[in-house]
Write an enzyme that holds these catalytic residues in place. Structure first.
Site, PDB file in Angstrom:
ATOM      1  N   GLU A 296      -1.242   2.231 -11.787  1.00  0.00           N
ATOM      2  CA  GLU A 296      -1.259   3.749 -12.059  1.00  0.00           C
ATOM      3  C   GLU A 296      -1.296   4.123 -13.651  1.00  0.00           C
ATOM      4  OE1 GLU A 296       1.479   6.445 -10.141  1.00  0.00           O
ATOM      5  OE2 GLU A 296       1.402   5.495  -8.404  1.00  0.00           O
TER       6      GLU A 296
ATOM      7  N   GLN B 140       1.140  12.464  -0.255  1.00  0.00           N
ATOM      8  CA  GLN B 140       0.416  13.331  -1.377  1.00  0.00           C
ATOM      9  C   GLN B 140      -0.796  14.106  -1.324  1.00  0.00           C
ATOM     10  OE1 GLN B 140       1.665  10.708  -4.670  1.00  0.00           O
ATOM     11  NE2 GLN B 140       1.882  12.667  -5.874  1.00  0.00           N
TER      12      GLN B 140
ATOM     13  N   HIS C  77       5.213   4.452  -0.035  1.00  0.00           N
ATOM     14  CA  HIS C  77       5.126   5.213  -1.504  1.00  0.00           C
ATOM     15  C   HIS C  77       5.932   6.760  -1.308  1.00  0.00           C
ATOM     16  CE1 HIS C  77       2.489   6.223  -5.052  1.00  0.00           C
ATOM     17  NE2 HIS C  77       3.288   7.114  -5.126  1.00  0.00           N
TER      18      HIS C  77
ATOM     19  N   ASN D 136       2.927   0.514 -13.284  1.00  0.00           N
ATOM     20  CA  ASN D 136       2.566   1.989 -13.540  1.00  0.00           C
ATOM     21  C   ASN D 136       2.717   2.299 -14.811  1.00  0.00           C
ATOM     22  OD1 ASN D 136       1.808   1.780 -10.808  1.00  0.00           O
ATOM     23  ND2 ASN D 136       3.265   3.219  -9.959  1.00  0.00           N
TER      24      ASN D 136
ATOM     25  N   ARG E 218      -7.026   2.335  -4.452  1.00  0.00           N
ATOM     26  CA  ARG E 218      -5.426   2.153  -4.041  1.00  0.00           C
ATOM     27  C   ARG E 218      -5.047   3.426  -3.170  1.00  0.00           C
ATOM     28  NH1 ARG E 218       0.032   2.774  -7.363  1.00  0.00           N
ATOM     29  NH2 ARG E 218       1.116   2.015  -5.831  1.00  0.00           N
TER      30      ARG E 218
ATOM     31  N   TYR F 224       2.745   5.558 -17.892  1.00  0.00           N
ATOM     32  CA  TYR F 224       2.421   6.723 -18.353  1.00  0.00           C
ATOM     33  C   TYR F 224       2.776   7.363 -19.783  1.00  0.00           C
ATOM     34  CZ  TYR F 224       1.306   8.008 -13.151  1.00  0.00           C
ATOM     35  OH  TYR F 224       0.725   8.015 -12.134  1.00  0.00           O
TER      36      TYR F 224
HETATM   37  C1  BGC Z   1       4.074   8.416  -8.735  1.00  0.00           C
HETATM   38  C2  BGC Z   1       2.994   9.165  -8.193  1.00  0.00           C
HETATM   39  C3  BGC Z   1       3.003  10.496  -9.076  1.00  0.00           C
HETATM   40  C4  BGC Z   1       2.717  10.026 -10.566  1.00  0.00           C
HETATM   41  C5  BGC Z   1       2.531  11.461 -11.540  1.00  0.00           C
HETATM   42  C6  BGC Z   1       4.127   7.673 -10.065  1.00  0.00           C
HETATM   43  O1  BGC Z   1       5.560   8.153 -10.743  1.00  0.00           O
HETATM   44  O2  BGC Z   1       3.956   6.928  -8.139  1.00  0.00           O
HETATM   45  O3  BGC Z   1       3.348   9.333  -6.867  1.00  0.00           O
HETATM   46  O4  BGC Z   1       2.286  11.418  -8.501  1.00  0.00           O
HETATM   47  O5  BGC Z   1       3.765   9.192 -10.985  1.00  0.00           O
HETATM   48  O6  BGC Z   1       4.030  11.835 -11.619  1.00  0.00           O
END
Ligand code: BGC
Length: 468
Positions: A372, A16, A118, A305, A73, A307
């Site tokens: 993340e 990325q 990754h 991770n 990281r 979100y």
């Molecule tokens: C991933 C990242 C990605 C981020 C946002 C995660 O699933 O590890 O590479 O950029 O989400 O979508």
């Protein structure tokens, strides 16, 4: 609110940010190939240059220092180190690059957390079947040993594979990530299985060959949304939520942390569907055999991770032969949740606290690193990104509550991402950075967003206040 020694970090991934896709003997990865196929990625863009961190690493380091991070990281590009994927052919320039990155971080008192994989498999290995082939586990094992041997004197936090769920599903079921395969209901399970084997091989190597001398910790990064039943009292929705958790978080966490096998709910659902569909074989979900390395216990911490969150309701049994059909659930967004720049990312900071509590209760109170968490911006550029700033403030507050009130052993938090970068199939249209990168400018200049400044303030305040 945060214990002394808490890791304040930001994360990136090689493909990325690095660019230099053919520089100094690097081999091609599956993302290099995927981006060349028309229609795969937004505007057919690629990360051939991206933030050019391969040449501009020192600028990244300045950004890291400006934030006051204690940890950074990064991921290693497998094909930059081993162009054909095997240790028979080592690219010394790649080794030099990562040695410099790691040395510079250490010299500045910043601890590296290093991800081995990754999403960027060497294309040469894809040509031999990639993650579908069981042989990949041993090849990954050799790559991992090479990395421990080369960098392990300085790297004390390792992630083997980032988000096996996303690699399996988006890359091999939905076909929207590299290698772009759409083989519903079969390949993703096989890929997930091989990824677990690969991870286990790496962990066992570290454990037996390197741990005593290097003293680090190693895990795999598992992504999960927080899930709740849409209708809280409805038995079908409650069962659907459990099923959905089993198929996402449980798929990888259960074998590693609980039983050495897939969650019973997942096993039962896929076995039953396979039978009904007269699948040619026992079940579309592979089984762990005695010949394979033991998966149970192969994580020294829980790398999460997180979100977003979802409400779940029972499906109506129309998914056919696919992961969706096996799960038979519908995901719903609560209309009260604000949406970030991307439609999938509803802003639900308290979901992280709920998930942390769930992880504590389900997986025997592991040490947790949030590897993340981040907020996307699209459309008109906003350097005063107040919404993202509030997102970080509120989410970090929830992490604090999880530590203080729920006694979850969270040891670190990594924002995604240090820089705006190549957001996979959305390429540069989606920005996750704490620093803006001007992709139209040949210098690719980095400028801190308001959210970056505010994150730096949170860090400096909490670094000082931390107690043991
Ligand atoms: C991933 C990242 C990605 C981020 C946002 C995660 O699933 O590890 O590479 O950029 O989400 O979508």
């Amino acid at each position: 609110m945060f214990p002394r020694g808490f890791a304040w970090g930001a994360a990136t991934a090689a493909y990325q940010i690095e660019g230099g896709w053919q520089a100094d003997g690097k081999g091609a990865s599956i993302w290099d190939t995927f981006c060349q196929e028309p229609g795969r990625v937004f505007r057919d863009q690629s990360a051939s240059v991206s933030c050019n961190s391969y040449e501009l690493w020192e600028e990244d380091l300045q950004c890291i220092q400006q934030l006051g991070l204690t940890h950074y990281r990064l991921s290693l590009s497998w094909p930059r180190l081993l162009p054909d994927g095997t240790t028979q052919n080592v690219n010394q320039k790649g080794v030099q690059y990562y040695n410099k990155v790691i040395d510079d971080l250490c010299a500045c008192g910043i601890s590296p957390m290093v991800t081995l994989y990754h999403f960027d498999l060497p294309q040469a290995l894809q040509d031999q079947g990639g993650w579908k082939s069981p042989a990949i586990a041993a090849t990954f094992g050799s790559y991992a040993r090479f990395c421990f041997q080369t960098f392990g004197d300085r790297v004390k936090l390792w992630i083997t594979i980032n988000e096996p769920y996303i690699c399996s599903k988006l890359g091999h079921e939905d076909g929207i990530h590299a290698p772009g395969l759409q083989e519903p209901g079969t390949t993703a399970y096989l890929v997930g299985h091989n990824m677990l084997q690969a991870h286990a091989m790496a962990w066992h190597s570290y454990n037996t060959l390197y741990r005593a001398e290097q003293g680090g910790m190693i895990s795999l990064a598992i992504n999960s949304d927080w899930l709740e039943p849409l209708r809280p009292g409805c038995t079908e929705d409650i069962a659907a939520t459990e099923r959905c958790l089993a198929f996402t978080l449980g798929w990888f966490a259960w074998p590693v942390f609980v039983t050495g096998d897939y969650p019973e709910i997942m096993r039962r659902a896929i076995d039953a569907q396979s039978k009904k569909q007269a699948y040619d074989g026992d079940s579309r979900l592979p089984t762990f055999s005695k010949e394979e390395p033991a998966v149970l216990g192969t994580a020294d911490f829980f790398a999460l991770n997180y979100y977003t969150s979802r409400k779940i309701r029972a499906g109506c049994g129309t998914g056919g032969i696919s992961m969706k059909g096996d799960q038979d659930v519908e995901e719903v967004l609560d209309p009260s949740w604000p949406i970030s720049g991307v439609s999938w990312l509803a802003v639900v900071p308290c979901g992280l606290r709920n998930l942390l509590r769930y992880i504590k209760n389900t997986f025997n109170s592991p040490v947790v690193y949030i590897t993340e968490n981040g907020f996307a911006q699209v459309g008109k550029l906003q350097m005063e990104d107040v919404q993202r700033s509030e997102f970080y403030r509120d989410t970090i507050q929830e992490v604090g509550k999880a530590i203080q009130e729920d006694r979850v052993d969270v040891r670190g938090y990594f924002a995604w991402s240090l820089l705006d970068n190549f957001e996979w199939a959305d390429s540069y249209s989606v920005r996750f950075g704490l620093f803006h990168v001007d992709f139209a400018d040949t210098k690719l200049s980095r400028t801190i967003y308001r959210s970056g400044k505010d994150y730096a303030k949170i860090i400096s305040k909490n670094k000082c206040m931390g107690k043991t």
